[in-house]
Design an enzyme around this catalytic site. Structure first.
Site, PDB file in Angstrom:
ATOM      1  N   ARG A 121     154.708-109.663  15.606  1.00 38.14           N
ATOM      2  CA  ARG A 121     155.435-108.845  14.613  1.00 38.14           C
ATOM      3  C   ARG A 121     155.157-109.283  13.180  1.00 38.14           C
ATOM      4  NH1 ARG A 121     160.023-108.796  18.446  1.00 38.14           N
ATOM      5  NH2 ARG A 121     159.721-106.919  19.669  1.00 38.14           N
ATOM      6  N   LYS A 143     145.937-103.605   1.710  1.00 35.92           N
ATOM      7  CA  LYS A 143     145.610-102.494   2.608  1.00 35.92           C
ATOM      8  C   LYS A 143     144.775-103.052   3.748  1.00 35.92           C
ATOM      9  CE  LYS A 143     145.645 -98.277  -0.150  1.00 35.92           C
ATOM     10  NZ  LYS A 143     144.812 -97.191  -0.723  1.00 35.92           N
ATOM     11  N   GLU A 185     132.293-100.455  -6.789  1.00 37.54           N
ATOM     12  CA  GLU A 185     133.751-100.597  -6.946  1.00 37.54           C
ATOM     13  C   GLU A 185     134.093-101.244  -8.295  1.00 37.54           C
ATOM     14  OE1 GLU A 185     135.773 -99.248  -4.749  1.00 37.54           O
ATOM     15  OE2 GLU A 185     134.979 -99.441  -2.712  1.00 37.54           O
ATOM     16  N   LYS A 227     143.140-104.467 -10.565  1.00 39.72           N
ATOM     17  CA  LYS A 227     143.727-104.093  -9.274  1.00 39.72           C
ATOM     18  C   LYS A 227     145.108-104.713  -9.100  1.00 39.72           C
ATOM     19  CE  LYS A 227     143.165-103.127  -4.510  1.00 39.72           C
ATOM     20  NZ  LYS A 227     142.316-102.904  -3.353  1.00 39.72           N
ATOM     21  N   GLU A 237     151.242 -97.012  -2.732  1.00 39.18           N
ATOM     22  CA  GLU A 237     150.618 -95.747  -3.123  1.00 39.18           C
ATOM     23  C   GLU A 237     151.604 -94.597  -3.067  1.00 39.18           C
ATOM     24  OE1 GLU A 237     146.462 -95.736  -1.820  1.00 39.18           O
ATOM     25  OE2 GLU A 237     146.590 -93.578  -1.671  1.00 39.18           O
ATOM     26  N   ARG A 242     148.368 -96.090  -7.641  1.00 39.48           N
ATOM     27  CA  ARG A 242     147.388 -96.756  -6.776  1.00 39.48           C
ATOM     28  C   ARG A 242     146.355 -95.753  -6.257  1.00 39.48           C
ATOM     29  NH1 ARG A 242     148.061-101.626  -2.353  1.00 39.48           N
ATOM     30  NH2 ARG A 242     145.840-101.701  -1.866  1.00 39.48           N
ATOM     31  N   ASN A 246     141.285 -94.617  -5.453  1.00 38.82           N
ATOM     32  CA  ASN A 246     140.500 -93.856  -4.473  1.00 38.82           C
ATOM     33  C   ASN A 246     139.449 -92.978  -5.147  1.00 38.82           C
ATOM     34  OD1 ASN A 246     142.012 -94.911  -2.327  1.00 38.82           O
ATOM     35  ND2 ASN A 246     143.598 -93.369  -2.610  1.00 38.82           N
ATOM     36  N   HIS A 249     136.357 -91.687  -3.356  1.00 44.77           N
ATOM     37  CA  HIS A 249     136.486 -91.975  -1.925  1.00 44.77           C
ATOM     38  C   HIS A 249     136.583 -90.715  -1.056  1.00 44.77           C
ATOM     39  CE1 HIS A 249     136.952 -96.002  -3.392  1.00 44.77           C
ATOM     40  NE2 HIS A 249     137.163 -96.503  -2.186  1.00 44.77           N
ATOM     41  N   HIS A 253     133.912 -90.648   1.571  1.00 47.33           N
ATOM     42  CA  HIS A 253     134.200 -90.728   3.010  1.00 47.33           C
ATOM     43  C   HIS A 253     133.511 -89.596   3.766  1.00 47.33           C
ATOM     44  CE1 HIS A 253     138.034 -93.480   3.010  1.00 47.33           C
ATOM     45  NE2 HIS A 253     136.927 -94.114   2.702  1.00 47.33           N
ATOM     46  N   HIS A 267     129.528 -98.380   2.631  1.00 48.82           N
ATOM     47  CA  HIS A 267     130.773 -97.867   2.047  1.00 48.82           C
ATOM     48  C   HIS A 267     130.676 -97.773   0.510  1.00 48.82           C
ATOM     49  CE1 HIS A 267     135.005 -97.140   1.312  1.00 48.82           C
ATOM     50  NE2 HIS A 267     134.999 -98.166   0.482  1.00 48.82           N
TER      51      HIS A 267
END
Ligand code: NAD
Ligand code: GLY
Length: 367
Positions: A121, A143, A185, A227, A237, A242, A246, A249, A253, A267
């Protein structure tokens, strides 16, 4: 040595950036060991290039490592290797208060972070990023995710690391194509809200990719400060701030999906082409000066990054690429928000983009 704090109340942590930090690992990481032992998860390529260095420097401080070495590559961010990793961590009797060290790029960082978020957990983890992409982006902000048959990063959690240790000297063993991909990035932070930093990128990007350490250090610190500020403001987000991270992206993607999330398009390379597309789409919609879009494209081309469909090795139609976008986890109420730009350093979240316009634009780009 520079320390950048990420201020998140009880989940606050430090990012330490220091040349040669891996050779002083005991100084920085011994406090995370239990009973003189640290579990370190890495991949084959990083193990060959950097694991002995970490092992020897920790041993000098009386800390032994328990290495878990997984295959290199995006395929490791999967249910299969999540299960492998969790079984190994359970067999090693990792406890909730323990810290698992992720030594590697974004793949290892995302996988280990997610495993840490669900093991018993939730236990702790430490990021030791070894790619430029991970040093400027993925190791910070919590993330974590794996990919699934339905798409990339669709299964994951927000789970902050307890510490991030960045040693830019690890980049000396990173293939130059990977350094360039991570540089995309870096450029992103300039394009989001810092036009002066984009100017700096234009002047220093080629040297940074060629291995100029001063340029790498400057870019890493600048990026993680940017960041850290965004994450502190909008950890999950929810406010839209935030989401600016992206940029590129959604297009990227779709390009990655079309090329099968393979070595055809890394990526960061997908993000590079995606940012150029986002700027050109913004110009087509009359939102942004075409000269700014041309400048972004020219810089990415200068440093050898993909900047259009052809250089990204993508042949799919606009409709096919838009179909990939519909699997995006940012879909909300049947709409897909896009990061568009009013100019360099002026990125914003557009919630009312017509996907038919996106498909038509991509068909024009395809020529
Ligand atoms: P990666 O982790 O696959 O690393 C790239 C390659 O370089 C791998 O083969 C790796 O073994 C090798 N490598 C890493 N460090 C090395 C070193 N110092 N020397 C020699 N070889 C080395 O790729 P990446 O670009 O770092 O990460 C991409 C992943 O990051 C994607 O899955 C992406 O979704 C994720 N990501 C996550 C976030 C986030 O916020 N969590 C942000 C951006 C990207
Ligand atoms: N890389 C995007 C984010 O961390 O939000």
């Amino acid at each position: 040595m520079t320390t950048v704090p990420v201020t998140l109340g009880s989940r606050s942590y430090d990012i330490l950036i220091a040349e040669g930090a891996l050779d002083q690992a005991a100084t920085h990481l011994a406090r995370f060991a239990r009973g003189g032992r640290l579990v370190v998860v890495t991949d084959d390529d990083v193990a060959a290039a950097q694991l002995t260095r970490l092992e020897e420097s920790l041993a000098a401080g009386g800390v032994a490592i328990e290495p878990i070495v997984l295959p290199s590559g995006e395929g490791t961010k999967s249910w299969r290797y999540l299960e492998t990793l969790l079984d190994r961590l359970l067999a090693l009797e990792v406890e909730r208060s323990d810290h698992i060290v992720a030594l590697g790029g974004g793949v290892i960082g995302d996988l280990v972070g997610f495993a840490a978020s669900i093991l018993k957990r939730g236990c702790n983890f430490v990021q030791v990023p070894t790619t430029l992409l991970a040093q400027v982006d993925s190791s910070v902000g919590g993330k974590t995710a794996i990919n699934s048959a339905a798409g990339k990063n669709l299964v994951g959690a927000f789970h902050q690391p307890a510490f991030v240790l960045i040693d830019p000297s690890t980049l000396d063993t990173l293939p130059s194509r990977e350094v360039a991909a991570g540089y995309a990035e870096v450029v992103k932070y300039g394009l989001i809200d810092d036009a002066a930093f984009f100017d700096w990128c234009e002047a220093n990007g080629p040297a940074l990719i060629a291995g100029d350490r001063a340029a790498q250090l400057y870019a890493i610190e600048k990026s993680v400060r940017a960041k850290a500020a965004i994450v502190a403001d909008d950890e999950r987000e929810t406010t839209g701030r935030r989401a600016l991270l992206n940029l590129g992206h959604t297009f990227g993607h779709a390009l990655e999906a079309d090329t099968g999330f393979s070595d055809t398009l890394l990526h960061g390379e997908g993000v590079a082409a995606g940012m150029a597309l986002a700027f050109r789409f913004s110009a087509r919609q009359g939102l942004c000066d075409p000269a700014d879009a041309a400048r972004v494209t020219a810089h990415l081309q200068t440093v050898g990054l993909p900047h259009d469909l052809a250089s990204a090795h993508v042949k799919a139609s606009g409709a096919e690429l838009v179909a990939h976008m519909l699997h995006d986890k940012k879909m909300a109420g049947g709409k897909l928000p896009f990061l568009l730009a009013r100019g360099i350093g002026q990125t914003f979240l557009a919630k009312d983009v017509d996907l038919a316009d996106v498909a038509a634009f991509l068909d024009e780009e395809r020529g």
